[in-house]
Write an enzyme that holds these catalytic residues in place. Structure first.
Site, PDB file in Angstrom:
ATOM      1  N   HIS A 116      -3.450  -5.454   1.078  1.00 25.69           N
ATOM      2  CA  HIS A 116      -3.202  -5.784   2.476  1.00 25.69           C
ATOM      3  C   HIS A 116      -3.599  -7.245   2.745  1.00 25.69           C
ATOM      4  CE1 HIS A 116      -2.221  -1.753   3.886  1.00 25.69           C
ATOM      5  NE2 HIS A 116      -3.280  -1.282   3.241  1.00 25.69           N
ATOM      6  N   CYS A 157       0.838  -1.203   0.000  1.00 28.83           N
ATOM      7  CA  CYS A 157       0.000   0.000   0.000  1.00 28.83           C
ATOM      8  C   CYS A 157       0.872   1.252   0.000  1.00 28.83           C
ATOM      9  CB  CYS A 157      -0.967  -0.026   1.180  1.00 28.83           C
ATOM     10  SG  CYS A 157      -2.334   1.152   1.011  1.00 28.83           S
TER      11      CYS A 157
END
Length: 492
Positions: free
Chosen positions: A435, A337
């Site tokens: 994630h 991310c």
């Protein structure tokens, strides 16, 4: 309407989340319809649900309860971003960034209404609500606006189970002091206490338990031994302070000379660091949270974690010279991310994400990617086919996870895609918005295998072995060591 039990604490990080998850699984195993709830959470460890984002603990507790995670389980989420500001998320949707005073003066009443409404919906659909408090229930400066503790106890008509951590020392002082500082109406709701993280001879604790019960009239319903079921951590209290180095995952019986070290820069605004926990549980893998100024001399692999403020954390790494050391590093590197965004060539419209006025910021330059920020936010569950490239070479299959980010990244050069339309990878570097990547066995095993191969160390024979279910372990802690009968919870 459902019965509500509020699991409140004498402080942060005393074990509330574990007790709440254990209760959810215990009740679900009895056939009770149970749901978790936390009126207001403050955490940068969030998860995506179909309706938006919620704190990781309520996501975990919903899984323990056997119900689909939803925004009603955590209707108000505050995500700190530095400089005294937090992003306010209500019913899963980001509302804006506010300082604490602005939140309490201008938005708290709406947050209270959202929390009451969410609790009412859950209470109409379930037999029991296991609500988790936040921090200490005895913060007297906040009692008139303590949404997660005092207000929840009142609007949910909840009994209170008080949790205290003996490892910190002064457990009985913490319990007695907490009871003394509670508003009278909330004090009357305290049905019992639980002491967590106990080591040693229980008989030496018993005199203190007896005197506490005589002084307060509150029964100690359980003493939980020191154990970590493996549930994700909720907040950065579990991480080392800035500027310090800490190694996680060293107590596995594998000698240091036969293990690998995954270095993780301890970003000032680190978020979703639970992405690293599956690696730390692998035998022979040490996850080392290191200051940005640290060398990578003893690292065998590097993971750049997520950030609540990618631009400012990137600038902090640059100021510390971390980029130069990372570019000279020859082991596997993965960015998740915000870490993925940092690995690119440049970040544009940077003032949207950072606190400064600059429009463009140089990335670390390890991937041919540019990222442009905007006010829109991506929050979604993701299922992707994994292509075994770069640090994940040799992996295949379907992986699951979630995306929570601002900004979109564009591939501008020669690099492979680890997933359809997402991420970038070279031989040694990989970035992705996904994630929970390492929760997936295929991705985790491939990364660990490549880290060992890069370090020239033989793999532990136990790589890929099945692990105990953390929800069952939390349930066993509660079922084996807490007397639930005085709480009056239903049994089916």
């Amino acid at each position: 309407m459902a019965e509500t039990l509020l699991v409140a604490g004498t402080a942060s990080h005393v074990g509330k989340s574990t007790v709440a998850a254990g209760l959810c699984r215990c009740l679900a195993d009895r056939g009770v319809s149970v749901a978790p709830f936390k009126a207001q959470n403050m955490s940068n460890n969030a998860r995506a649900t179909p309706g938006g984002e919620i704190g990781v603990s309520q996501y975990v507790q919903a899984r323990a309860a056997g119900v689909p995670p939803r925004t009603d389980h955590n209707p108000v989420l505050l995500k700190p971003r530095g400089d005294g500001e937090s992003q306010l998320v209500v019913d899963g949707e980001a509302v804006g960034h506010f300082a604490a005073r602005s939140y309490y003066d201008d938005h708290w009443a709406d947050a209270l209404d959202a929390a009451r409404t969410a609790h009412d919906r859950l209470a109409a659909a379930h037999d029991v609500i296991v609500a988790e408090g936040a921090g200490s229930i005895a913060e007297i400066n906040l009692h008139d606006r303590d949404l997660a503790n005092v207000e929840t106890a009142r609007f949910a008509d909840a009994d209170v189970l008080l949790v205290a951590d003996i490892e910190r020392g002064g457990v009985f002082a913490s319990l007695v002091g907490t009871l003394e500082l509670l508003p009278d109406d909330v004090r009357e709701r305290v049905a019992g206490a639980v002491i967590t993280k106990f080591r040693g001879d229980r008989s030496l604790l018993d005199p203190g338990v007896e005197e506490f019960e005589e002084r307060t009239g509150v029964p100690v319903l359980g003493v939980l031994p020191y154990d970590d079921p493996g549930l994700p951590e909720e907040d950065s209290v579990a991480l080392p302070p800035m500027g310090e180095r800490a190694v996680v995952g060293a107590d596995d019986g594998v000698p240091d000379g036969e293990s690998v070290t995954v270095a993780v820069p301890r970003l000032p605004r680190i978020s979703n660091f639970t992405d690293l926990e599956p690696l730390a549980r692998e035998p022979g893998v040490r996850v080392a949270y290191v200051p940005p100024v640290a060398t990578l001399d003893d690292a065998d692999a590097v993971v750049l974690p997520g950030s609540k403020n990618t631009v400012d954390d990137l600038l902090a790494l640059a100021d510390a010279g971390f980029g130069d050391r990372l570019r000279a590093f020859d082991g596997p590197v993965v960015g998740l991310c915000g870490g993925y965004q940092m690995l690119g060539e440049e970040l544009t419209n940077a003032a949207v994400e950072g606190t400064g006025e600059r429009d463009r910021v140089d990335g670390l330059g390890l991937l041919p990617v540019t990222t442009a920020f905007s006010e829109s936010k991506t929050v979604e569950r993701v299922e992707q086919d994994l292509r075994g490239v770069g640090p994940l070479s040799g992996a295949s299959g379907t992986v699951e996870g979630y995306e929570i980010h601002m900004g979109d990244s564009t591939l501008i050069g020669d690099a492979a895609r680890p997933f359809e339309g997402d991420g970038a990878a070279t031989d040694a570097v990989l970035g992705t918005y996904l994630h929970d990547l390492f929760v997936n066995d295929a991705a985790r095993n491939a990364f660990v295998r490549n880290a060992f191969e890069s370090a020239g160390i033989d793999l532990p024979a136990s790589l890929g072995e099945s692990r105990p279910d953390p929800y069952d372990r939390a349930a066993a802690l509660v079922a084996d060591h807490v007397d639930l009968a005085p709480l009056g919870l239903p049994e089916r």
